[in-house]
Design a protein around this motif. Sequence first.
Motif, PDB file in Angstrom:
ATOM      1  N   TRP A  25     -10.166   5.391   1.166  1.00 46.98           N
ATOM      2  CA  TRP A  25      -9.436   4.153   1.485  1.00 46.98           C
ATOM      3  C   TRP A  25     -10.384   2.956   1.526  1.00 46.98           C
ATOM      4  N   TYR A  29      -9.146   0.107  -0.870  1.00 45.24           N
ATOM      5  CA  TYR A  29      -8.608  -1.108  -0.251  1.00 45.24           C
ATOM      6  C   TYR A  29      -9.701  -2.117   0.124  1.00 45.24           C
ATOM      7  N   GLU A  50      -6.258  -2.016  10.478  1.00 43.28           N
ATOM      8  CA  GLU A  50      -6.076  -2.030   9.024  1.00 43.28           C
ATOM      9  C   GLU A  50      -5.957  -0.594   8.492  1.00 43.28           C
ATOM     10  N   LYS A  53      -2.543   0.713   9.423  1.00 40.91           N
ATOM     11  CA  LYS A  53      -1.517   0.153   8.537  1.00 40.91           C
ATOM     12  C   LYS A  53      -1.486   0.927   7.206  1.00 40.91           C
ATOM     13  N   ILE A  54      -2.662   1.203   6.674  1.00 42.38           N
ATOM     14  CA  ILE A  54      -2.752   1.957   5.406  1.00 42.38           C
ATOM     15  C   ILE A  54      -2.188   3.364   5.590  1.00 42.38           C
ATOM     16  N   LYS A  55      -2.504   3.977   6.719  1.00 45.84           N
ATOM     17  CA  LYS A  55      -1.998   5.334   6.985  1.00 45.84           C
ATOM     18  C   LYS A  55      -0.475   5.322   7.043  1.00 45.84           C
ATOM     19  N   ASN A  56       0.123   4.389   7.750  1.00 44.83           N
ATOM     20  CA  ASN A  56       1.586   4.299   7.847  1.00 44.83           C
ATOM     21  C   ASN A  56       2.213   4.060   6.476  1.00 44.83           C
ATOM     22  N   GLN A  57       1.572   3.208   5.699  1.00 41.94           N
ATOM     23  CA  GLN A  57       2.067   2.925   4.353  1.00 41.94           C
ATOM     24  C   GLN A  57       2.070   4.209   3.506  1.00 41.94           C
ATOM     25  N   HIS A  58       1.012   4.974   3.587  1.00 39.88           N
ATOM     26  CA  HIS A  58       0.922   6.231   2.829  1.00 39.88           C
ATOM     27  C   HIS A  58       1.960   7.247   3.307  1.00 39.88           C
ATOM     28  N   GLN A  59       2.214   7.283   4.596  1.00 38.90           N
ATOM     29  CA  GLN A  59       3.221   8.218   5.113  1.00 38.90           C
ATOM     30  C   GLN A  59       4.609   7.848   4.600  1.00 38.90           C
ATOM     31  N   GLN A  60       4.919   6.560   4.575  1.00 40.22           N
ATOM     32  CA  GLN A  60       6.225   6.123   4.091  1.00 40.22           C
ATOM     33  C   GLN A  60       6.365   6.424   2.595  1.00 40.22           C
ATOM     34  N   GLU A  61       5.320   6.134   1.837  1.00 40.64           N
ATOM     35  CA  GLU A  61       5.356   6.436   0.407  1.00 40.64           C
ATOM     36  C   GLU A  61       5.486   7.935   0.173  1.00 40.64           C
TER      37      GLU A  61
END
Length: 159
Positions: A25, A29, A50, A53-61
């Motif tokens: 990451w 990023y 930060e 935020k990246i971790k949450n984004q990856h979980q949603q994706e």
Amino acid sequence: MTEQYCKTKDIALRLQISPATVLKWVKKYRIPYTVNASGHYCFAEDTVPEFLKIKNQHQQEGSRAVENSEHVSRSVMLDRLAQTEENVQILERMIMNKADDIVTFQMVEQRRKIEALTKKMDKLEKQMEEQGRAPRRKQEEAAGMPYSNHPPAGLFQFE
């Protein structure tokens, strides 16, 4: 006031991810870091949100990808099932044709054997007739009578 720094391992433990993911990451990023005297990556405390935020984004994706993959995989599965059923039908037809070919071959072979046996029987019957006629021929020739190929009259009776 001195700023707190976290190492790669500390970030990984807080976010419950692997240290390799943290480094991936950082590169992907472009998260700012420094390198200490030992060569370890060090991150300022304000970069932790930060990473989160990246971790949450990856979980949603990831959850969306799973939902889409289930839908896609079901349609793919149905297509494959239809193709498999078609292949099974083709194989069944091929098996039936092969079975018909085998039966036909066996019948032709049996017919050939029967014809060969029939010819042998005809040949044997002729030989038997010749052997049966030979003594009679000798008798007729000895008596001076002409030999005839016909059986004597009255030998066979028909009802």
